[in-house]
Write a protein that holds these residues in place. Structure first.
Motif, short mmCIF file in Angstrom:
data_model
loop_
_atom_site.label_atom_id
_atom_site.label_comp_id
_atom_site.label_asym_id
_atom_site.label_seq_id
_atom_site.Cartn_x
_atom_site.Cartn_y
_atom_site.Cartn_z
N SER A 157 -7.53 13.10 2.08
CA SER A 157 -6.32 12.13 2.35
C SER A 157 -5.41 12.04 1.07
CB SER A 157 -6.81 10.84 2.66
OG SER A 157 -7.37 10.23 1.26
N ASP A 158 -4.31 11.38 0.84
CA ASP A 158 -3.39 11.27 -0.30
C ASP A 158 -4.11 11.15 -1.35
OD1 ASP A 158 -1.33 12.01 1.71
OD2 ASP A 158 -0.74 10.02 1.82
N THR B 72 -13.85 5.42 6.74
CA THR B 72 -12.84 5.59 5.94
C THR B 72 -12.85 4.42 4.77
OG1 THR B 72 -11.66 4.53 7.44
CG2 THR B 72 -11.41 6.85 7.53
N GLU C 46 -12.54 5.54 1.05
CA GLU C 46 -11.26 5.29 0.38
C GLU C 46 -11.40 3.86 -0.64
OE1 GLU C 46 -8.37 6.94 0.64
OE2 GLU C 46 -9.00 8.28 2.16
N LEU D 62 -7.82 2.78 5.64
CA LEU D 62 -6.57 3.81 5.53
C LEU D 62 -5.32 2.74 6.03
CD1 LEU D 62 -7.81 7.00 7.34
CD2 LEU D 62 -6.89 6.69 4.65
N ALA E 176 -1.00 6.57 7.21
CA ALA E 176 -1.58 7.45 6.49
C ALA E 176 -1.97 8.77 7.13
CB ALA E 176 -2.88 6.77 5.76
N ARG E 177 -2.13 9.78 6.55
CA ARG E 177 -2.57 11.13 7.02
C ARG E 177 -3.87 11.58 6.25
NH1 ARG E 177 -1.10 16.51 5.89
NH2 ARG E 177 -0.45 17.71 7.95
N VAL E 178 -4.58 12.06 7.46
CA VAL E 178 -6.10 12.59 7.09
C VAL E 178 -6.09 13.79 7.48
CG1 VAL E 178 -8.40 12.31 6.97
CG2 VAL E 178 -7.10 10.26 6.80
#
Length: 205
Positions: free
Chosen positions: A108-109, A157, A161, A166, A170-172
């Motif tokens: 992820s980011d 997540t 995280e 998330l 958000a992008r995974v």
């Protein structure tokens, strides 16, 4: 009236020695050629076996993988996604895939980690993904060996995280890799709007 042939014993001996020497050289050449041929045959066999092994490994990396046929998220607190759920089956042309030895790279980011199967149960955590049987015709749970088999993969997540999970939008990226190296890449984007969604409610990704 009579002719006498006079033989020179020294010359005959020299000729005999030359003939024996030539025979020895010839035999030596035959032996060297035979040894060289044996080495070439062994080398060719080794190269063929190596090529077949490398070819099979390449095929396995392409074919022995899973296919994701459905995915959704579970709403947590603070309008975040606390869990990802993926339904997987064998990809077309794939032989069996053991999910117990399959890994998932989570990107992820702000987080990169690799997850392994939680052999103690279906509950995921920060380092392991959970696995639940959806359909398994031959009671071989853990090993996908038929296109009819379906397993659900759960990823926590919130644990990975930290916090509640998330954020919206958000992008995974998930790279699901089997033991033989076959990889399936899945990119998931969280919903842009989760306001009004109840906790533990599933949402389509």
């Amino acid at each position: 009236m009579f002719e006498f042939n006079i033989f020179n014993r020294d010359e005959d001996a020299d000729r005999g020695q030359v003939g024996i020497g030539t025979l020895i050289v010839f035999i030596a050449m035959v032996l060297v050629a035979a040894i060289a041929a044996g080495v070439l045959v062994n080398t060719a066999g080794f190269l063929q076996a190596t090529a077949e092994e490398a070819g099979q490994e390449s095929v396995d990396k392409v074919t022995n993988r899973v296919e994701v046929i459905n995915q959704h998220g579970t709403v947590g607190q603070s309008d975040k996604i606390k869990r990802l759920n993926l339904t997987v089956r064998l990809a077309a042309g794939s032989s069996s895939v053991n999910m117990n030895t399959t890994s998932i790279k989570y990107l992820s980011d702000g987080t990169v980690t690799t997850l392994t199967n939680n052999s103690d149960g279906p509950t995921p955590d920060a380092t392991q993904f959970g696995l639940t049987e959806v359909r398994d015709d031959d009671t071989s749970f853990g090993v996908l060996n038929s296109r009819d088999d379906r397993y659900e993969v759960a990823i926590d997540t919130a644990a990975i995280e930290g916090g509640d999970g998330l954020d919206t939008g958000a992008r995974v990226q998930l790279d699901i890799t089997s033991q033989t190296g076959g990889t399936t890449q899945v990119i998931l984007t969280m919903p842009q709007q989760l306001a009004g969604q109840e906790e533990n409610e599933p949402v389509k990704l």
